[in-house]
Design a protein around this motif. Structure first.
Motif, PDB file in Angstrom:
ATOM      1  N   ASP A   6       0.819  -1.218   0.000  1.00  0.00           N
ATOM      2  CA  ASP A   6       0.000   0.000   0.000  1.00  0.00           C
ATOM      3  C   ASP A   6       0.850   1.264   0.000  1.00  0.00           C
ATOM      4  O   ASP A   6       0.546   2.242   0.702  1.00  0.00           O
ATOM      5  N   GLN A  28       3.602  -0.779  -4.752  1.00  0.00           N
ATOM      6  CA  GLN A  28       2.301  -1.353  -5.061  1.00  0.00           C
ATOM      7  C   GLN A  28       1.428  -0.351  -5.791  1.00  0.00           C
ATOM      8  O   GLN A  28       0.759  -0.686  -6.764  1.00  0.00           O
ATOM      9  N   TYR A  29       1.425   0.914  -5.336  1.00  0.00           N
ATOM     10  CA  TYR A  29       0.587   1.926  -5.960  1.00  0.00           C
ATOM     11  C   TYR A  29       1.317   2.687  -7.060  1.00  0.00           C
ATOM     12  O   TYR A  29       0.774   2.902  -8.130  1.00  0.00           O
ATOM     13  N   SER A  50       5.090  -0.509 -11.100  1.00  0.00           N
ATOM     14  CA  SER A  50       4.009  -0.605 -10.117  1.00  0.00           C
ATOM     15  C   SER A  50       3.331  -1.953 -10.267  1.00  0.00           C
ATOM     16  O   SER A  50       3.140  -2.443 -11.381  1.00  0.00           O
ATOM     17  N   THR A  51       2.951  -2.546  -9.151  1.00  0.00           N
ATOM     18  CA  THR A  51       2.236  -3.821  -9.208  1.00  0.00           C
ATOM     19  C   THR A  51       0.724  -3.622  -9.265  1.00  0.00           C
ATOM     20  O   THR A  51       0.002  -4.520  -9.697  1.00  0.00           O
ATOM     21  N   ASN A  52       0.243  -2.419  -8.864  1.00  0.00           N
ATOM     22  CA  ASN A  52      -1.205  -2.220  -8.838  1.00  0.00           C
ATOM     23  C   ASN A  52      -1.585  -0.748  -9.021  1.00  0.00           C
ATOM     24  O   ASN A  52      -2.540  -0.263  -8.420  1.00  0.00           O
ATOM     25  N   GLY A  75       0.773  -1.399 -13.374  1.00  0.00           N
ATOM     26  CA  GLY A  75       0.181  -2.656 -12.931  1.00  0.00           C
ATOM     27  C   GLY A  75      -1.295  -2.490 -12.648  1.00  0.00           C
ATOM     28  O   GLY A  75      -1.813  -1.369 -12.572  1.00  0.00           O
ATOM     29  N   GLY A  76      -2.003  -3.585 -12.519  1.00  0.00           N
ATOM     30  CA  GLY A  76      -3.407  -3.542 -12.144  1.00  0.00           C
ATOM     31  C   GLY A  76      -4.298  -2.835 -13.142  1.00  0.00           C
ATOM     32  O   GLY A  76      -5.293  -2.208 -12.755  1.00  0.00           O
TER      33      GLY A  76
END
Length: 199
Positions: A6, A28-29, A50-52, A75-76
């Protein structure tokens, strides 16, 4: 630089200027999140992942790239590079360097923002669709107002999944302005992306 759950890899609420060196950041963001003041890249080797979320996001400010290498992968189902305007900013200016922006799987756009390209090599790639509700369409390579007067610009849409639709190279919604000056390194193609026909 690796952000935790996060979070962002690098987040700043002031200006960020990179002159040289190697910077690799993931979160992540966001890989990079720059707010309220400009991000300027003169040189260096920069990787944002970024993963998400959006890999490189500039909010309420501008992104200026005149040299170096920038590689951003979202990402995401979100953007590789996103530049947003709230009260100010929102522009991307590229006059040199090598920039690659790839949207995340799930239909993320490669590059999004009010962009002017006068030099360098810019590659915008939409994320492929995935077999999930609302994410089957491939993402657009580019979305936003676009002016290209020089350099080399390539925009490729992502591939569809299942019954989705392939992404467009450049998304046009009737409101954003598109201006391309065809010349050295700037070419326009129609048809299958694997076997395009020059126009």
């Amino acid at each position: 630089v690796v952000g935790g759950s996060d979070s962002q890899g690098i987040e700043t609420f002031g200006s960020l200027t990179i002159y040289n060196g190697t910077v690799k950041t993931s979160g992540q963001y966001n890989g990079f999140m720059v707010c309220n003041d400009d991000m300027i890249v003169y040189g260096g080797d920069i990787t944002a992942i970024s993963t998400n979320g959006s890999a490189l996001q500039v909010h309420n400010a501008n992104l200026v790239i005149s040299g170096g290498s920038v590689d951003a992968t979202g990402g995401g189902g979100l953007e590789g590079v996103l530049c947003q305007k709230e009260e100010k900013g929102g522009t991307i200016t590229i006059s040199g360097g090598d920039v690659t922006a790839k949207g995340g799987a799930g239909g993320g756009r490669g590059l999004e923002g009010e962009t002017t390209i006068s030099g360098g090599t810019v590659t915008a790639i939409g994320g492929d669709g995935v077999a999930e509700d609302g994410k089957r369409n491939g993402g657009a390579g580019y979305d936003g107002t676009l002016t290209v007067t020089g350099g080399t610009f390539t925009a490729t849409g992502g591939a569809k999944a299942d019954e989705g639709s392939d992404g467009l190279g450049i998304y046009y919604d009737g409101y954003n302005n598109i201006s391309l000056t065809l010349g050295t390194g700037i070419k326009y193609y129609e048809g299958d992306s694997a076997n395009p026909d020059p126009v």
